[in-house]
Design a protein around this motif. Structure first.
Motif, PDB file in Angstrom:
ATOM      1  N   PRO A  55      36.628  23.348  49.413  1.00 34.45           N
ATOM      2  CA  PRO A  55      35.938  24.305  50.285  1.00 34.45           C
ATOM      3  C   PRO A  55      35.818  25.650  49.560  1.00 34.45           C
ATOM      4  CG  PRO A  55      37.792  23.273  51.406  1.00 34.45           C
ATOM      5  CD  PRO A  55      37.893  22.891  49.965  1.00 34.45           C
ATOM      6  N   PRO A  56      34.682  26.315  49.646  1.00 36.17           N
ATOM      7  CA  PRO A  56      34.522  27.612  48.981  1.00 36.17           C
ATOM      8  C   PRO A  56      35.608  28.623  49.370  1.00 36.17           C
ATOM      9  CG  PRO A  56      32.398  26.814  49.682  1.00 36.17           C
ATOM     10  CD  PRO A  56      33.418  25.860  50.254  1.00 36.17           C
ATOM     11  N   ILE A  57      36.063  28.587  50.618  1.00 35.45           N
ATOM     12  CA  ILE A  57      37.102  29.538  51.036  1.00 35.45           C
ATOM     13  C   ILE A  57      38.403  29.312  50.268  1.00 35.45           C
ATOM     14  CG2 ILE A  57      37.902  28.156  53.003  1.00 35.45           C
ATOM     15  CD1 ILE A  57      37.690  32.014  52.802  1.00 35.45           C
ATOM     16  N   ALA A  58      38.694  28.078  49.893  1.00 33.71           N
ATOM     17  CA  ALA A  58      39.923  27.787  49.141  1.00 33.71           C
ATOM     18  C   ALA A  58      39.858  28.421  47.745  1.00 33.71           C
ATOM     19  CB  ALA A  58      40.146  26.282  49.043  1.00 33.71           C
ATOM     20  N   VAL A  59      38.679  28.383  47.131  1.00 33.17           N
ATOM     21  CA  VAL A  59      38.504  29.027  45.822  1.00 33.17           C
ATOM     22  C   VAL A  59      38.587  30.544  45.988  1.00 33.17           C
ATOM     23  CG1 VAL A  59      36.925  29.388  43.884  1.00 33.17           C
ATOM     24  CG2 VAL A  59      37.188  27.106  44.895  1.00 33.17           C
ATOM     25  N   HIS A  60      37.945  31.057  47.033  1.00 33.08           N
ATOM     26  CA  HIS A  60      37.986  32.507  47.287  1.00 33.08           C
ATOM     27  C   HIS A  60      39.426  32.975  47.502  1.00 33.08           C
ATOM     28  CE1 HIS A  60      36.496  36.419  48.412  1.00 33.08           C
ATOM     29  NE2 HIS A  60      37.187  36.360  49.533  1.00 33.08           N
ATOM     30  N   GLU A  61      40.236  32.186  48.178  1.00 29.95           N
ATOM     31  CA  GLU A  61      41.643  32.550  48.392  1.00 29.95           C
ATOM     32  C   GLU A  61      42.380  32.690  47.067  1.00 29.95           C
ATOM     33  OE1 GLU A  61      42.770  29.369  50.998  1.00 29.95           O
ATOM     34  OE2 GLU A  61      42.330  30.546  52.798  1.00 29.95           O
ATOM     35  N   VAL A  62      42.087  31.818  46.113  1.00 29.28           N
ATOM     36  CA  VAL A  62      42.723  31.907  44.787  1.00 29.28           C
ATOM     37  C   VAL A  62      42.282  33.188  44.092  1.00 29.28           C
ATOM     38  CG1 VAL A  62      42.902  30.829  42.497  1.00 29.28           C
ATOM     39  CG2 VAL A  62      42.971  29.403  44.567  1.00 29.28           C
ATOM     40  N   VAL A  63      40.982  33.457  44.117  1.00 33.76           N
ATOM     41  CA  VAL A  63      40.439  34.649  43.448  1.00 33.76           C
ATOM     42  C   VAL A  63      41.052  35.921  44.022  1.00 33.76           C
ATOM     43  CG1 VAL A  63      38.338  36.016  43.052  1.00 33.76           C
ATOM     44  CG2 VAL A  63      38.291  33.536  42.765  1.00 33.76           C
ATOM     45  N   THR A  64      41.193  35.972  45.337  1.00 30.66           N
ATOM     46  CA  THR A  64      41.697  37.199  45.961  1.00 30.66           C
ATOM     47  C   THR A  64      43.212  37.312  45.921  1.00 30.66           C
ATOM     48  OG1 THR A  64      41.610  36.173  48.151  1.00 30.66           O
ATOM     49  CG2 THR A  64      39.690  37.461  47.451  1.00 30.66           C
ATOM     50  N   PHE A  65      43.901  36.198  45.719  1.00 33.38           N
ATOM     51  CA  PHE A  65      45.368  36.247  45.660  1.00 33.38           C
ATOM     52  C   PHE A  65      45.856  36.787  44.322  1.00 33.38           C
ATOM     53  CE2 PHE A  65      49.550  34.446  44.761  1.00 33.38           C
ATOM     54  CZ  PHE A  65      50.257  34.850  45.882  1.00 33.38           C
ATOM     55  N   TYR A  66      45.244  36.359  43.239  1.00 31.61           N
ATOM     56  CA  TYR A  66      45.698  36.740  41.900  1.00 31.61           C
ATOM     57  C   TYR A  66      44.879  37.922  41.386  1.00 31.61           C
ATOM     58  CZ  TYR A  66      48.161  32.307  41.888  1.00 31.61           C
ATOM     59  OH  TYR A  66      49.005  31.270  42.201  1.00 31.61           O
ATOM     60  N   ASN A  67      45.579  38.964  40.910  1.00 29.24           N
ATOM     61  CA  ASN A  67      44.839  40.130  40.431  1.00 29.24           C
ATOM     62  C   ASN A  67      44.281  39.951  39.022  1.00 29.24           C
ATOM     63  OD1 ASN A  67      47.043  40.598  38.799  1.00 29.24           O
ATOM     64  ND2 ASN A  67      47.655  42.498  39.773  1.00 29.24           N
ATOM     65  N   MET A  68      44.481  38.806  38.420  1.00 32.22           N
ATOM     66  CA  MET A  68      43.908  38.561  37.089  1.00 32.22           C
ATOM     67  C   MET A  68      42.425  38.213  37.168  1.00 32.22           C
ATOM     68  SD  MET A  68      45.730  34.991  36.228  1.00 32.22           S
ATOM     69  CE  MET A  68      45.713  33.661  37.380  1.00 32.22           C
ATOM     70  N   TYR A  69      41.944  37.904  38.380  1.00 38.39           N
ATOM     71  CA  TYR A  69      40.524  37.603  38.531  1.00 38.39           C
ATOM     72  C   TYR A  69      39.785  38.856  38.976  1.00 38.39           C
ATOM     73  CZ  TYR A  69      42.210  32.826  38.309  1.00 38.39           C
ATOM     74  OH  TYR A  69      42.829  31.674  37.911  1.00 38.39           O
ATOM     75  N   ASN A  70      38.772  39.216  38.207  1.00 37.49           N
ATOM     76  CA  ASN A  70      37.962  40.384  38.537  1.00 37.49           C
ATOM     77  C   ASN A  70      36.946  39.976  39.591  1.00 37.49           C
ATOM     78  OD1 ASN A  70      39.295  41.674  36.393  1.00 37.49           O
ATOM     79  ND2 ASN A  70      37.787  40.905  34.950  1.00 37.49           N
ATOM     80  N   GLN A  71      36.936  40.702  40.699  1.00 38.57           N
ATOM     81  CA  GLN A  71      36.013  40.397  41.785  1.00 38.57           C
ATOM     82  C   GLN A  71      34.754  41.252  41.719  1.00 38.57           C
ATOM     83  OE1 GLN A  71      38.091  39.938  45.619  1.00 38.57           O
ATOM     84  NE2 GLN A  71      39.963  40.062  44.396  1.00 38.57           N
ATOM     85  N   GLN A  72      34.678  42.059  40.690  1.00 40.68           N
ATOM     86  CA  GLN A  72      33.492  42.866  40.430  1.00 40.68           C
ATOM     87  C   GLN A  72      33.458  43.122  38.931  1.00 40.68           C
ATOM     88  OE1 GLN A  72      34.105  46.367  42.755  1.00 40.68           O
ATOM     89  NE2 GLN A  72      35.914  47.002  41.641  1.00 40.68           N
ATOM     90  N   PRO A  73      32.308  43.505  38.398  1.00 36.91           N
ATOM     91  CA  PRO A  73      32.245  43.773  36.958  1.00 36.91           C
ATOM     92  C   PRO A  73      33.257  44.856  36.559  1.00 36.91           C
ATOM     93  CG  PRO A  73      30.041  43.673  37.894  1.00 36.91           C
ATOM     94  CD  PRO A  73      31.004  43.673  39.052  1.00 36.91           C
ATOM     95  N   VAL A  74      33.823  44.692  35.383  1.00 39.16           N
ATOM     96  CA  VAL A  74      34.799  45.657  34.864  1.00 39.16           C
ATOM     97  C   VAL A  74      34.367  46.098  33.477  1.00 39.16           C
ATOM     98  CG1 VAL A  74      36.746  44.724  36.181  1.00 39.16           C
ATOM     99  CG2 VAL A  74      36.283  43.841  33.896  1.00 39.16           C
ATOM    100  N   GLY A  75      35.056  47.109  32.965  1.00 33.48           N
ATOM    101  CA  GLY A  75      34.756  47.611  31.641  1.00 33.48           C
ATOM    102  C   GLY A  75      35.150  46.629  30.550  1.00 33.48           C
ATOM    103  N   LYS A  76      34.748  46.955  29.354  1.00 31.56           N
ATOM    104  CA  LYS A  76      35.089  46.131  28.191  1.00 31.56           C
ATOM    105  C   LYS A  76      36.599  45.983  28.069  1.00 31.56           C
ATOM    106  CE  LYS A  76      34.408  45.963  23.177  1.00 31.56           C
ATOM    107  NZ  LYS A  76      33.495  44.843  22.964  1.00 31.56           N
TER     108      LYS A  76
END
Length: 165
Positions: A55-76
């Motif tokens: 389910p897409p929500i299960a993937v979203h939960e992983v992305v939002t739980f771990y701060n190693m995933y950038n949820q928006q563009p970041v600098g170099k």
């Protein structure tokens, strides 16, 4: 959005797990997306979910739980400074604020040239070395005094001018 080459990388990760447990590769697949695109967009989350049969929500939960995933563009160069309590007691918050002020951004912000993003993060597991930070989710830096932060910024600027990733 996700290329065939990316899907081939996904397949190599999925192959590490029993066929009925391919969802176990979700973190690796998200990491691949981030390596290739610099961040994990909601569209990429959906494609990973579709690929893994989740389910897409299960993937979203992983992305939002771990701060190693950038949820928006970041600098170099993404500079995560630990501000958890043990690091705060050893000037972690001050280091984060100094770095943000030096680069002229708010915490969580990116410099106008797109070179640096400065963010707070949770425990990096090196409390005795505080203040600690992580550069691009890969390189741990310890004992980050203002002088060491200045040196790091200059080193990264020089690397960017030479085209180093």
């Amino acid at each position: 959005m996700i290329s065939e080459a990316t899907k081939q990388r996904f397949a190599r990760e999925v192959a590490k797990y029993p066929p009925d447990q391919k969802q176990s590769a979700v973190m690796a697949c998200l990491s691949i997306v981030q390596q290739e695109q610099g961040w994990v967009s909601p569209e990429a989350e959906k494609e990973v979910a579709d690929y893994l049969g989740m389910p897409p929500i299960a993937v979203h939960e992983v992305v939002t739980f771990y701060n190693m995933y950038n949820q928006q563009p970041v600098g170099k160069f993404k500079l995560n400074v630990c501000t958890n309590l043990p690091c705060q007691l050893r000037d972690g918050k001050k280091a984060a604020e100094y770095l943000a002020q030096k680069l002229g951004v708010e915490l969580g912000g990116t410099t106008p040239d797109g070179l640096f993003t400065v963010a707070e993060c949770e425990c990096l597991g090196a409390c005795a070395d505080a203040p600690v930070m992580l550069v691009n989710d890969r390189q741990m830096c310890s004992f980050m005094s203002n002088e060491r932060l200045d040196e790091l910024v200059e080193t990264l600027r020089a690397a960017a001018k030479q085209g180093v990733k």
